[in-house]
Write an enzyme that holds these catalytic residues in place. Structure first.
Site, PDB file in Angstrom:
ATOM      1  N   ASN A 170      -6.281  -7.373  -2.036  1.00 37.63           N
ATOM      2  CA  ASN A 170      -5.830  -6.935  -3.350  1.00 37.63           C
ATOM      3  C   ASN A 170      -5.915  -8.013  -4.421  1.00 37.63           C
ATOM      4  O   ASN A 170      -5.880  -7.699  -5.607  1.00 37.63           O
ATOM      5  CB  ASN A 170      -4.386  -6.418  -3.271  1.00 37.63           C
ATOM      6  CG  ASN A 170      -3.450  -7.419  -2.618  1.00 37.63           C
ATOM      7  OD1 ASN A 170      -3.691  -7.862  -1.499  1.00 37.63           O
ATOM      8  ND2 ASN A 170      -2.377  -7.766  -3.289  1.00 37.63           N
ATOM      9  N   GLN A 200      -6.580  -0.910  -1.497  1.00 30.75           N
ATOM     10  CA  GLN A 200      -7.532  -1.379  -2.503  1.00 30.75           C
ATOM     11  C   GLN A 200      -8.948  -0.846  -2.284  1.00 30.75           C
ATOM     12  O   GLN A 200      -9.754  -0.852  -3.208  1.00 30.75           O
ATOM     13  CB  GLN A 200      -7.570  -2.909  -2.520  1.00 30.75           C
ATOM     14  CG  GLN A 200      -6.314  -3.555  -3.067  1.00 30.75           C
ATOM     15  CD  GLN A 200      -6.077  -3.281  -4.536  1.00 30.75           C
ATOM     16  OE1 GLN A 200      -7.010  -3.116  -5.311  1.00 30.75           O
ATOM     17  NE2 GLN A 200      -4.812  -3.228  -4.929  1.00 30.75           N
ATOM     18  N   HIS A 229      -2.127   5.859  -6.880  1.00 33.33           N
ATOM     19  CA  HIS A 229      -2.280   5.266  -8.208  1.00 33.33           C
ATOM     20  C   HIS A 229      -3.355   4.183  -8.262  1.00 33.33           C
ATOM     21  O   HIS A 229      -3.651   3.666  -9.339  1.00 33.33           O
ATOM     22  CB  HIS A 229      -0.946   4.707  -8.697  1.00 33.33           C
ATOM     23  CG  HIS A 229      -0.501   3.441  -8.043  1.00 33.33           C
ATOM     24  ND1 HIS A 229      -0.513   2.222  -8.697  1.00 33.33           N
ATOM     25  CD2 HIS A 229      -0.016   3.182  -6.806  1.00 33.33           C
ATOM     26  CE1 HIS A 229      -0.050   1.283  -7.893  1.00 33.33           C
ATOM     27  NE2 HIS A 229       0.255   1.834  -6.738  1.00 33.33           N
ATOM     28  N   CYS A 262       2.639  -7.065  -7.255  1.00 34.37           N
ATOM     29  CA  CYS A 262       3.846  -7.110  -6.434  1.00 34.37           C
ATOM     30  C   CYS A 262       4.503  -8.487  -6.425  1.00 34.37           C
ATOM     31  O   CYS A 262       5.641  -8.636  -6.001  1.00 34.37           O
ATOM     32  CB  CYS A 262       3.528  -6.682  -5.006  1.00 34.37           C
ATOM     33  SG  CYS A 262       2.899  -4.995  -4.915  1.00 34.37           S
TER      34      CYS A 262
END
Length: 410
Positions: free
Chosen positions: A181, A209, A231, A355
């Site tokens: 990611n 991803q 998303h 994150c």
């Protein structure tokens, strides 16, 4: 209102207009609970199952292997905890002829620990996994599970020789992400899954991803469990799925009602699931063109940065890389400071993964590929999407060049 140029598609994506249009009826006229027996509930149930069929078709798998969740984090947690609690519970100690046992921790601690004649169940993962996997592994370690964190090379590719050496009789799961990611490196999941299969071990891949960005077919590499999140491919937030191979005796992590064939309790997020199904279908149809266009735009952006700004180094593999990802260290600056200045210019990029935003700690991914803490803090991630244009790339490249010079002179 200023114009926003969005280059942070690894963090989240704008839902396609068709996704929002598909979702709206299930917030209004077709609002029924899919578990209800009357017609209004049946409408929601049919829409939910149609979305399941659509997602399954994008993976070339059976609809019965798709379980809807709240997103990639829940799916990752479910996969890892299933491997320990259920697989461990069934495995036999061939030497002693005894089952694995789950024994209470000493004292009144509510957590459980797993043991077998003093030997621990074992999970193998990588040092650059998403925190949804790493934090779950840390929790499992506190519960008595042994975890091996595999190293990666300078480009972020897992060491397959180290993986083979790490396998032992107690290994119950190998978890290797499909693509990273932060730095965009695509992992050799087929080879890693092959090692797992030859050893009779379950294989999980966090494909959050990768799904919707590159072709993903869990059957070809032999993936047993796979996670994805809506998303990340122009669907809504708060919805994802777990793929579990059809002959896996999956057990629920959340208990309550009988939703998701008794595997995932809680009233389904019907609008979100419908939206994710629409996004999955659209992403599949446009995948080839999207990959080609984003690769071309990424390479152009990367070339401008490398040739016009001294002291830039690209992180991750230049070959095995997501089409839309640029991750670079820029000497003499702080990545977070550059992100803040770019925001004032209407350009959205990130210094690490979403994150870990706000953390003072250097990225674990950057450290794992051999960057120093100072280099890690100079990193910036740029991730393109289908709506980005060359004009936006040129404006961003010019702006980055100007702001890097300003930061270096400060």
């Amino acid at each position: 209102m200023r114009q926003t140029i969005y280059f942070d598609h690894a963090a989240t994506t704008r839902p396609f207009p068709e996704v929002l249009e598909a979702m709206l009826p299930y917030y209004s006229a077709s609002f029924g609970n899919p578990s209800s027996a009357y017609e209004l509930g049946e409408e929601s149930k049919q829409a939910l199952e149609q979305a399941r069929n659509t997602v399954a078709a994008t993976l070339n798998v059976e609809p019965e292997t798709i379980y809807f969740t709240s997103g990639g984090t829940e799916s990752d947690n479910w996969a890892l905890r299933y491997a320990v609690s259920e697989v461990v519970g069934k495995m036999k100690d061939k030497a002693a002829g005894r089952d694995w046992q789950c024994a209470s921790r000493a004292g009144n601690h509510p957590e459980q620990m797993y043991e077998r004649n003093g030997r621990q169940p074992h999970i193998i993962t990588t040092a650059i996994e998403h925190h949804a996997v790493l934090r779950t592994c840390e929790a499992l370690e506190r519960e008595g599970v042994r975890i091996t964190y595999l190293p990666v090379d300078r480009t972020g590719i897992v060491d397959l020789n180290a993986l083979e050496r790490a396998v032992c009789p107690e290994t119950v799961l190998i978890s290797v992400m499909y693509a990273n990611n932060e730095i965009g490196t695509i992992q050799p999941v087929a080879q890693a899954a092959g090692i797992a299969k030859r050893s009779g071990i379950l294989f999980h891949s966090d494909a959050v991803q990768a799904y919707g960005q590159i072709p993903v077919d869990p059957r070809r590499p032999g993936i047993d469990l796979l996670s994805a999140s809506g998303h990340k491919f122009n669907g809504p937030k708060g919805v994802g799925f777990l793929y579990a191979r059809q002959d896996i005796d999956l057990k629920p992590m959340l208990r309550g009602g009988f939703q998701e064939r008794k595997m995932r309790a809680g009233t389904e997020n019907v609008p979100g699931i419908v939206g994710m199904g629409t996004a999955a279908s659209m992403s599949r149809r446009m995948l080839r063109e999207k990959m080609y266009r984003e690769t071309e735009l990424r390479n152009y952006f990367m070339k401008r940065l490398l040739t016009e700004i001294p002291g830039i180094r690209i992180n991750g593999s230049t070959q095995q890389r997501l089409p839309n990802n640029i991750n670079c260290c820029i000497s003499g600056i702080n990545g977070g400071a550059l992100v803040a200045l770019l925001d004032l210019e209407g350009i959205c990029v990130s210094a690490a993964s979403a994150c870990t935003a706000g953390s003072d700690e250097p990225s674990h991914v950057q450290l794992a590929i051999g960057n120093t803490p100072a280099e890690a803090r100079s990193a910036v991630r740029i991730t393109l999407g289908p709506e980005n244009t060359r004009e936006e790339v040129d404006y961003a490249a010019d702006t980055i060049k100007r702001l890097v010079k300003k930061l270096r002179q400060a």
